[in-house]
Design a protein around this motif. Structure first.
Motif, PDB file in Angstrom:
ATOM      1  N   MET A   1       0.835  -1.206   0.000  1.00  0.00           N
ATOM      2  CA  MET A   1       0.000   0.000   0.000  1.00  0.00           C
ATOM      3  C   MET A   1       0.869   1.256   0.000  1.00  0.00           C
ATOM      4  O   MET A   1       0.620   2.191  -0.757  1.00  0.00           O
ATOM      5  CB  MET A   1      -0.890   0.017   1.267  1.00  0.00           C
ATOM      6  N   GLU A   2       1.907   1.263   0.841  1.00  0.00           N
ATOM      7  CA  GLU A   2       2.817   2.402   0.841  1.00  0.00           C
ATOM      8  C   GLU A   2       3.430   2.567  -0.543  1.00  0.00           C
ATOM      9  O   GLU A   2       3.632   3.681  -1.027  1.00  0.00           O
ATOM     10  CB  GLU A   2       3.905   2.181   1.886  1.00  0.00           C
ATOM     11  N   ILE A   3       3.711   1.433  -1.182  1.00  0.00           N
ATOM     12  CA  ILE A   3       4.317   1.480  -2.508  1.00  0.00           C
ATOM     13  C   ILE A   3       3.364   2.127  -3.517  1.00  0.00           C
ATOM     14  O   ILE A   3       3.773   2.951  -4.341  1.00  0.00           O
ATOM     15  CB  ILE A   3       4.726   0.059  -2.938  1.00  0.00           C
TER      16      ILE A   3
ATOM     17  N   THR B   1       3.591   5.794  -3.063  1.00  0.00           N
ATOM     18  CA  THR B   1       4.844   6.314  -3.611  1.00  0.00           C
ATOM     19  C   THR B   1       4.754   6.443  -5.123  1.00  0.00           C
ATOM     20  O   THR B   1       5.147   7.458  -5.711  1.00  0.00           O
ATOM     21  CB  THR B   1       6.010   5.371  -3.241  1.00  0.00           C
ATOM     22  N   ILE B   2       4.229   5.402  -5.768  1.00  0.00           N
ATOM     23  CA  ILE B   2       4.091   5.437  -7.227  1.00  0.00           C
ATOM     24  C   ILE B   2       3.195   6.590  -7.657  1.00  0.00           C
ATOM     25  O   ILE B   2       3.534   7.364  -8.559  1.00  0.00           O
ATOM     26  CB  ILE B   2       3.513   4.095  -7.741  1.00  0.00           C
ATOM     27  N   ALA B   3       2.064   6.713  -6.976  1.00  0.00           N
ATOM     28  CA  ALA B   3       1.114   7.761  -7.371  1.00  0.00           C
ATOM     29  C   ALA B   3       1.742   9.141  -7.271  1.00  0.00           C
ATOM     30  O   ALA B   3       1.594   9.972  -8.173  1.00  0.00           O
ATOM     31  CB  ALA B   3      -0.127   7.684  -6.491  1.00  0.00           C
TER      32      ALA B   3
ATOM     33  N   THR C   1      15.010   0.030  -2.706  1.00  0.00           N
ATOM     34  CA  THR C   1      13.644  -0.260  -3.148  1.00  0.00           C
ATOM     35  C   THR C   1      12.902   1.007  -3.571  1.00  0.00           C
ATOM     36  O   THR C   1      12.432   1.125  -4.710  1.00  0.00           O
ATOM     37  CB  THR C   1      12.850  -0.945  -2.013  1.00  0.00           C
ATOM     38  N   THR C   2      12.804   1.952  -2.654  1.00  0.00           N
ATOM     39  CA  THR C   2      12.035   3.162  -2.951  1.00  0.00           C
ATOM     40  C   THR C   2      12.597   3.921  -4.152  1.00  0.00           C
ATOM     41  O   THR C   2      11.845   4.240  -5.080  1.00  0.00           O
ATOM     42  CB  THR C   2      11.975   4.072  -1.705  1.00  0.00           C
TER      43      THR C   2
ATOM     44  N   ILE D   1       1.070   6.965   8.402  1.00  0.00           N
ATOM     45  CA  ILE D   1       2.453   6.531   8.667  1.00  0.00           C
ATOM     46  C   ILE D   1       3.207   7.615   9.445  1.00  0.00           C
ATOM     47  O   ILE D   1       3.921   7.329  10.409  1.00  0.00           O
ATOM     48  CB  ILE D   1       3.179   6.217   7.343  1.00  0.00           C
ATOM     49  N   GLY D   2       3.028   8.869   9.033  1.00  0.00           N
ATOM     50  CA  GLY D   2       3.689   9.973   9.719  1.00  0.00           C
ATOM     51  C   GLY D   2       3.258  10.072  11.179  1.00  0.00           C
ATOM     52  O   GLY D   2       4.081  10.267  12.074  1.00  0.00           O
ATOM     53  N   ILE D   3       1.952   9.905  11.402  1.00  0.00           N
ATOM     54  CA  ILE D   3       1.449   9.981  12.784  1.00  0.00           C
ATOM     55  C   ILE D   3       2.036   8.853  13.615  1.00  0.00           C
ATOM     56  O   ILE D   3       2.483   9.053  14.748  1.00  0.00           O
ATOM     57  CB  ILE D   3      -0.096   9.917  12.792  1.00  0.00           C
TER      58      ILE D   3
END
Lengths: 196, 196, 196
Positions: free
Chosen positions: A1-3, A6-8, A58-59, A98-100
């Motif tokens: 989901m994080e990926i 990132t893509i978007a 990866t990122t 994620i930040g929270i």
């Protein structure tokens, strides 16, 4: 989901850069900055260094791949605007939460964590606009964007008191995405603040 | 005193943002960035993380409150321009000395500390101007602004050798404010540097 | 050699600022930011704080001296454009390799280190352009600039496997400078990426 998020964000950055007719390198870098900007500012502010995207390949590889694909298939992608709006919205919700969580994990006050989550979600786009020499759209457009992060993030922090973490997470991400989508569909706007 | 400076910077940021007709959220954020920008850059450069304003809710709440009051009472506040100029000047002096003290406390060279103090005092405004898509007024206007910080900060560092800390502090803050006020009253300017 | 690079970048920043008719203080600051910007972003991203230039007065004094000399002798320096182009190119090569070495020394993936080196070499100029309210020339100009860093940096990382460090270093710096010089002489350009 994080990926997916990132893509978007990488794709949205690359699109903006192509509209300004940057060169190949510029398009890829703006995509990169849009995707990692929010998380990088977050990591620098809380002293979580080396910043997250530097820890493995990866990122960066995902972002460069997304940027290249955007350039190659830009004609095709333009027909998928709704798909990307949904990706972008999902990324916004995920990055905020994620930040929270990062903020809570180092013991910051929940109110500060909501700010940190909002920064994570929104400031990639702010950096993108600064590099492209705009007033950041975030501040100018009166769109409900950061506002969705703040509301969803606040609910998440309260939700943690009564719900298991996963439930609070799904609820908050759903809420952020829901507010954002409704705001765009129904054309909600923040009140203007007039100068003299 | 630090709180007064924070309020003054938040108000000055919110004013600038209203002149550019940003939305409600934009005005509050620009006020926020103006107030905490200098201190945040300082903390990040010296590795003092999480940065100061994240440690409790006092500063964020003061800033948001100041921003909201600025929006509500903007007609009234415009008549108080001199009051705000004085607040802003006081904030400049205080933030400069606070920045120098932080630098000295981790053993940096006094010359570096003066630079650090100047960054603390001035760079909130630089970030504000970058977000609003100006060339920072600091660099362009030929006003005596950072110059006052540099002179006052240098005197502070020398003063510490012969005076008790509190006396040096009062002297330096008075000097920064005095130079700034005189510069505006008497219309002092830095020499222009002409390009070809 | 690092000092030569610092001087060249300080001079190039001061030149750009003079073209925009900034005041004395603005010219010095823009020179300063151009010279230390890339290294500072690198240090902040990897958590190497206080950032390098804050550790003693050598770098700041060199930069301020270079900036002042640029202002005093600007008529004369304009005739030396080729000299400065060569300094700037040398600085680019050196800073890129220094950035990579810092990344390798804390155990980052070589691909990340190449990015870190490129940031060290190029982002002083990006900050300069952002402060002067341009779209960074780096992204817009289709010049081979960052590309030279990426190629040279990659060769450096591979070179380390088969060559002693010093040889790899000389090879990579020569390669970065060579590519950059040839690119300018032969007018190489990156492919444009057109928006719709």
């Amino acid at each position: 989901m994080e990926i997916l998020g990132t893509i978007a964000f990488a794709v949205s950055g690359a699109f903006s850069a192509m509209e300004k007719k940057l060169d190949l390198f510029g398009v890829l870098i703006i995509g990169f900055v849009t995707a990692i900007g929010g998380g990088t500012i977050r990591d620098v502010l809380i002293g979580n260094t080396p910043v997250t995207w530097m820890r493995d390949m990866t990122t960066p590889l995902i972002i460069l791949g997304s940027g290249l694909l955007t350039i190659l298939f830009k004609g095709y992608l333009e027909k998928l605007k709704i798909t990307f709006f949904l990706f972008d919205t999902l990324g916004l919700g995920l990055f905020t939460i994620i930040g929270i969580q990062k903020g809570l994990s180092i013991g910051l006050n929940p109110g500060i964590c909501v700010a940190l989550g909002t920064i994570t979600g929104c400031f990639g786009g702010v950096l993108r606009d600064m590099l492209l020499n705009h007033i950041p759209v975030l501040f100018r457009s009166r769109e409900i964007y950061a506002t969705a992060c703040i509301i969803g993030g606040t609910i998440y922090c309260f939700g943690l008191m009564v719900l298991p973490q996963q439930a609070a997470q799904v609820l908050a991400i759903g809420l952020i995405c829901g507010i954002r989508i409704l705001a765009v569909r129904l054309n909600w706007q923040l009140p203007a603040v007039k100068g003299k």
